[in-house]
Design a protein around this motif. Structure first.
Motif, PDB file in Angstrom:
ATOM      1  N   LEU A  46      70.369 -13.451  14.458  1.00 27.45           N
ATOM      2  CA  LEU A  46      70.675 -13.543  13.021  1.00 27.45           C
ATOM      3  C   LEU A  46      71.755 -14.587  12.760  1.00 27.45           C
ATOM      4  N   SER A  47      72.735 -14.646  13.630  1.00 27.61           N
ATOM      5  CA  SER A  47      73.811 -15.626  13.474  1.00 27.61           C
ATOM      6  C   SER A  47      73.292 -17.051  13.613  1.00 27.61           C
ATOM      7  N   VAL A  48      72.495 -17.291  14.643  1.00 28.59           N
ATOM      8  CA  VAL A  48      71.934 -18.632  14.850  1.00 28.59           C
ATOM      9  C   VAL A  48      71.056 -19.016  13.674  1.00 28.59           C
ATOM     10  N   TYR A  49      70.213 -18.101  13.242  1.00 30.80           N
ATOM     11  CA  TYR A  49      69.323 -18.376  12.109  1.00 30.80           C
ATOM     12  C   TYR A  49      70.124 -18.663  10.842  1.00 30.80           C
ATOM     13  N   GLY A  50      71.162 -17.893  10.614  1.00 26.82           N
ATOM     14  CA  GLY A  50      72.024 -18.124   9.449  1.00 26.82           C
ATOM     15  C   GLY A  50      72.729 -19.463   9.508  1.00 26.82           C
ATOM     16  N   ILE A  51      73.222 -19.824  10.685  1.00 28.61           N
ATOM     17  CA  ILE A  51      73.895 -21.121  10.855  1.00 28.61           C
ATOM     18  C   ILE A  51      72.919 -22.260  10.608  1.00 28.61           C
ATOM     19  N   VAL A  52      71.719 -22.128  11.127  1.00 31.33           N
ATOM     20  CA  VAL A  52      70.711 -23.171  10.922  1.00 31.33           C
ATOM     21  C   VAL A  52      70.399 -23.330   9.441  1.00 31.33           C
ATOM     22  N   PHE A  53      70.260 -22.218   8.728  1.00 38.44           N
ATOM     23  CA  PHE A  53      69.998 -22.304   7.285  1.00 38.44           C
ATOM     24  C   PHE A  53      71.180 -22.903   6.535  1.00 38.44           C
ATOM     25  N   ALA A  54      72.369 -22.466   6.877  1.00 38.23           N
ATOM     26  CA  ALA A  54      73.551 -22.909   6.145  1.00 38.23           C
ATOM     27  C   ALA A  54      73.908 -24.362   6.421  1.00 38.23           C
ATOM     28  N   PHE A  55      73.688 -24.799   7.646  1.00 37.79           N
ATOM     29  CA  PHE A  55      74.143 -26.128   8.040  1.00 37.79           C
ATOM     30  C   PHE A  55      73.018 -27.053   8.480  1.00 37.79           C
ATOM     31  N   SER A  56      71.803 -26.785   8.035  1.00 41.54           N
ATOM     32  CA  SER A  56      70.670 -27.583   8.495  1.00 41.54           C
ATOM     33  C   SER A  56      70.819 -29.059   8.138  1.00 41.54           C
ATOM     34  N   ASP A  57      71.333 -29.360   6.959  1.00 38.73           N
ATOM     35  CA  ASP A  57      71.500 -30.772   6.572  1.00 38.73           C
ATOM     36  C   ASP A  57      72.458 -31.492   7.516  1.00 38.73           C
ATOM     37  N   GLY A  58      73.544 -30.845   7.871  1.00 36.98           N
ATOM     38  CA  GLY A  58      74.509 -31.440   8.789  1.00 36.98           C
ATOM     39  C   GLY A  58      73.960 -31.598  10.190  1.00 36.98           C
ATOM     40  N   ILE A  59      73.219 -30.597  10.643  1.00 39.04           N
ATOM     41  CA  ILE A  59      72.619 -30.658  11.978  1.00 39.04           C
ATOM     42  C   ILE A  59      71.591 -31.781  12.028  1.00 39.04           C
ATOM     43  N   ILE A  60      70.787 -31.881  11.005  1.00 40.68           N
ATOM     44  CA  ILE A  60      69.781 -32.940  10.936  1.00 40.68           C
ATOM     45  C   ILE A  60      70.450 -34.304  10.913  1.00 40.68           C
ATOM     46  N   ALA A  61      71.529 -34.427  10.185  1.00 39.71           N
ATOM     47  CA  ALA A  61      72.240 -35.707  10.080  1.00 39.71           C
ATOM     48  C   ALA A  61      72.749 -36.195  11.437  1.00 39.71           C
ATOM     49  N   ILE A  62      73.137 -35.268  12.292  1.00 39.71           N
ATOM     50  CA  ILE A  62      73.618 -35.634  13.630  1.00 39.71           C
ATOM     51  C   ILE A  62      72.528 -36.375  14.404  1.00 39.71           C
ATOM     52  N   PHE A  63      71.291 -35.912  14.275  1.00 36.76           N
ATOM     53  CA  PHE A  63      70.181 -36.495  15.033  1.00 36.76           C
ATOM     54  C   PHE A  63      69.431 -37.580  14.248  1.00 36.76           C
ATOM     55  N   ASN A  64      69.805 -37.771  13.005  1.00 34.73           N
ATOM     56  CA  ASN A  64      69.137 -38.752  12.150  1.00 34.73           C
ATOM     57  C   ASN A  64      70.092 -39.905  11.866  1.00 34.73           C
ATOM     58  N   SER A  65      70.481 -40.588  12.912  1.00 33.94           N
ATOM     59  CA  SER A  65      71.479 -41.664  12.779  1.00 33.94           C
ATOM     60  C   SER A  65      70.987 -42.835  11.941  1.00 33.94           C
ATOM     61  N   GLU A  66      69.672 -42.983  11.806  1.00 37.61           N
ATOM     62  CA  GLU A  66      69.121 -44.071  10.996  1.00 37.61           C
ATOM     63  C   GLU A  66      68.964 -43.678   9.533  1.00 37.61           C
ATOM     64  N   ASN A  67      69.354 -42.455   9.190  1.00 43.17           N
ATOM     65  CA  ASN A  67      69.257 -41.933   7.824  1.00 43.17           C
ATOM     66  C   ASN A  67      67.848 -42.052   7.257  1.00 43.17           C
ATOM     67  N   ASN A  68      66.873 -41.664   8.053  1.00 42.95           N
ATOM     68  CA  ASN A  68      65.477 -41.680   7.642  1.00 42.95           C
ATOM     69  C   ASN A  68      65.241 -40.525   6.668  1.00 42.95           C
ATOM     70  N   THR A  69      64.998 -40.841   5.407  1.00 43.82           N
ATOM     71  CA  THR A  69      64.849 -39.804   4.374  1.00 43.82           C
ATOM     72  C   THR A  69      63.555 -39.007   4.538  1.00 43.82           C
ATOM     73  N   GLU A  70      62.553 -39.577   5.190  1.00 42.63           N
ATOM     74  CA  GLU A  70      61.296 -38.860   5.417  1.00 42.63           C
ATOM     75  C   GLU A  70      61.452 -37.779   6.484  1.00 42.63           C
ATOM     76  N   LEU A  71      62.400 -37.968   7.365  1.00 43.32           N
ATOM     77  CA  LEU A  71      62.621 -37.027   8.460  1.00 43.32           C
ATOM     78  C   LEU A  71      63.272 -35.724   7.990  1.00 43.32           C
ATOM     79  N   VAL A  72      64.122 -35.796   6.987  1.00 40.10           N
ATOM     80  CA  VAL A  72      64.921 -34.642   6.561  1.00 40.10           C
ATOM     81  C   VAL A  72      64.063 -33.442   6.147  1.00 40.10           C
ATOM     82  N   PRO A  73      63.090 -33.581   5.239  1.00 39.83           N
ATOM     83  CA  PRO A  73      62.309 -32.390   4.867  1.00 39.83           C
ATOM     84  C   PRO A  73      61.452 -31.847   6.008  1.00 39.83           C
ATOM     85  N   ILE A  74      60.969 -32.745   6.881  1.00 36.64           N
ATOM     86  CA  ILE A  74      60.178 -32.294   8.031  1.00 36.64           C
ATOM     87  C   ILE A  74      61.055 -31.467   8.972  1.00 36.64           C
ATOM     88  N   ALA A  75      62.237 -31.985   9.260  1.00 40.62           N
ATOM     89  CA  ALA A  75      63.153 -31.285  10.161  1.00 40.62           C
ATOM     90  C   ALA A  75      63.642 -29.982   9.550  1.00 40.62           C
TER      91      ALA A  75
END
Length: 120
Positions: free
Chosen positions: A5-34
């Protein structure tokens, strides 16, 4: 369950930040997929935790064959067909969901392994 539950909650709460870490090229198409992928994929953690603990329990109880069955089912036997079949049916979301399906089906097998004992 608490950790899942904690991991799932963290992923929901901070998904944009987590995605940004791996999306160094700021690909806007990647964000909704991820983001969708995170929501689907991490639901499998509820079942994965149960499966890992079940395999450890069975192994500790000298039921190594059942523990091995759980491990091999979740890591190979169920996941591979799930990826192929669900990807064909649902595309990229099917790939994400294959982990959840594999863990759910393995949980059923784990429950059966823990409740059915062979007479010695």
């Amino acid at each position: 369950l608490f950790i899942s539950l904690s991991v799932y909650g963290i992923v929901f709460a901070f998904s944009d930040g987590i995605i940004a870490i791996f999306n160094s090229e700021n690909n806007t198409e990647l964000v909704p997929i991820a983001k969708t992928g995170f929501e689907i994929y991490f639901a499998g953690f509820f079942f994965a935790g149960f499966n890992i603990i079940s395999a450890a329990y069975l192994s500790a109880g000298e039921r190594a064959a059942n523990a091995f069955l759980i491990s091999i089912m979740r890591g190979l036997v169920i996941i591979l067909p799930s990826v192929i079949i669900l990807a064909i049916i649902f595309g990229i979301n099917g790939v994400w969901f294959s982990f959840v399906v594999a863990e759910m089906l393995t949980s059923v097998i784990a429950i059966i392994c823990m409740t059915v004992r062979k007479n010695k």
